[in-house]
Design a protein around this motif. Structure first.
Motif, PDB file in Angstrom:
ATOM      1  N   LYS A 244      52.500  45.100  49.879  1.00 11.97           N
ATOM      2  CA  LYS A 244      51.612  45.408  48.760  1.00 11.97           C
ATOM      3  C   LYS A 244      51.761  44.359  47.668  1.00 11.97           C
ATOM      4  CE  LYS A 244      49.998  49.050  45.760  1.00 11.97           C
ATOM      5  NZ  LYS A 244      50.037  50.483  45.503  1.00 11.97           N
ATOM      6  N   SER A 245      50.629  43.876  47.205  1.00  8.79           N
ATOM      7  CA  SER A 245      50.583  42.933  46.095  1.00  8.79           C
ATOM      8  C   SER A 245      49.588  43.448  45.064  1.00  8.79           C
ATOM      9  CB  SER A 245      50.144  41.543  46.573  1.00  8.79           C
ATOM     10  OG  SER A 245      51.138  40.950  47.359  1.00  8.79           O
ATOM     11  N   CYS A 246      49.723  42.933  43.851  1.00 15.75           N
ATOM     12  CA  CYS A 246      48.785  43.267  42.787  1.00 15.75           C
ATOM     13  C   CYS A 246      48.454  41.997  42.017  1.00 15.75           C
ATOM     14  CB  CYS A 246      49.366  44.302  41.838  1.00 15.75           C
ATOM     15  SG  CYS A 246      49.781  45.863  42.633  1.00 15.75           S
ATOM     16  N   GLY A 247      47.250  41.961  41.477  1.00 15.90           N
ATOM     17  CA  GLY A 247      46.825  40.800  40.714  1.00 15.90           C
ATOM     18  C   GLY A 247      45.654  41.151  39.824  1.00 15.90           C
ATOM     19  N   ALA A 248      44.996  40.104  39.345  1.00 16.24           N
ATOM     20  CA  ALA A 248      43.882  40.348  38.428  1.00 16.24           C
ATOM     21  C   ALA A 248      42.793  39.301  38.603  1.00 16.24           C
ATOM     22  CB  ALA A 248      44.363  40.353  36.984  1.00 16.24           C
ATOM     23  N   ILE A 249      41.589  39.760  38.370  1.00 21.89           N
ATOM     24  CA  ILE A 249      40.434  38.884  38.211  1.00 21.89           C
ATOM     25  C   ILE A 249      40.407  38.603  36.713  1.00 21.89           C
ATOM     26  CG2 ILE A 249      37.936  38.672  38.467  1.00 21.89           C
ATOM     27  CD1 ILE A 249      38.324  41.061  40.576  1.00 21.89           C
ATOM     28  N   VAL A 250      40.799  37.393  36.357  1.00 23.43           N
ATOM     29  CA  VAL A 250      40.936  37.023  34.954  1.00 23.43           C
ATOM     30  C   VAL A 250      39.642  36.368  34.492  1.00 23.43           C
ATOM     31  CG1 VAL A 250      42.268  35.660  33.292  1.00 23.43           C
ATOM     32  CG2 VAL A 250      43.425  36.691  35.279  1.00 23.43           C
ATOM     33  N   TYR A 251      39.136  36.836  33.340  1.00 23.24           N
ATOM     34  CA  TYR A 251      37.870  36.302  32.831  1.00 23.24           C
ATOM     35  C   TYR A 251      37.967  35.959  31.352  1.00 23.24           C
ATOM     36  CZ  TYR A 251      36.894  40.721  30.474  1.00 23.24           C
ATOM     37  OH  TYR A 251      36.965  41.801  29.642  1.00 23.24           O
ATOM     38  N   ARG A 252      36.995  35.170  30.930  1.00 29.93           N
ATOM     39  CA  ARG A 252      36.762  34.903  29.509  1.00 29.93           C
ATOM     40  C   ARG A 252      35.258  34.856  29.327  1.00 29.93           C
ATOM     41  NH1 ARG A 252      38.213  28.408  28.996  1.00 29.93           N
ATOM     42  NH2 ARG A 252      36.414  27.711  30.180  1.00 29.93           N
ATOM     43  N   LYS A 253      34.813  35.317  28.180  1.00 33.15           N
ATOM     44  CA  LYS A 253      33.386  35.259  27.856  1.00 33.15           C
ATOM     45  C   LYS A 253      33.167  34.139  26.854  1.00 33.15           C
ATOM     46  CE  LYS A 253      32.094  40.010  28.853  1.00 33.15           C
ATOM     47  NZ  LYS A 253      31.497  41.251  28.350  1.00 33.15           N
TER      48      LYS A 253
END
Length: 134
Positions: A5-14
């Motif tokens: 199991k891994s976890c992460g993020a879709i990282v964004y900036r506007k």
């Protein structure tokens, strides 16, 4: 069957006219994707995602409520892997790359990101995140 199991993020900036996503290029596989990594000890999924984004990119992110997407795949025989992704807004734009695992980091428009990511699961994540961010 072994389970990972891994976890992460879709990282964004506007920015003024667009939504940018942060993509990382894996040093070993050569594929474009999102920051993620294995759960350590008694960490929660969200703690793992926050730690991995910080370790791999140097960025602090703010996790958006109500977005949790899990994908599963089989990276090698007899191994089932689940990766849980959150949606995280970057609190700064200057990143610091973890050179042991990553060969490049870029900010790119969400539409370009869709065409750059290697795996179908990642393309689907961008579609879901895009609907949430628009």
């Amino acid at each position: 069957m072994k389970f990972e199991k891994s976890c992460g993020a879709i990282v964004y900036r506007k920015t003024q006219n667009q939504i940018d996503l942060l993509l990382i290029k894996n040093r070993y596989g050569g594929h474009w994707s999102f920051p993620k990594g294995h759960v350590e000890g008694a960490e929660t999924e969200m703690q793992t995602a926050l730690r991995e984004v910080k370790e791999e990119t140097g960025l602090d992110i703010s996790i958006q409520d109500g977005f949790r997407q899990a994908v599963e795949y089989f990276p090698k025989p007899n191994v089932r892997k689940q990766v849980v992704y959150f949606l995280g807004e970057a609190q700064s734009v200057e990143f610091k790359m973890q050179e042991e695992e990553i060969s490049r980091i870029i900010w790119t428009d969400i539409r370009k990101a869709y065409h750059m990511v290697t795996f179908k699961n990642d393309k689907n994540l961008i579609l879901v995140a895009g609907k949430r961010l628009r």
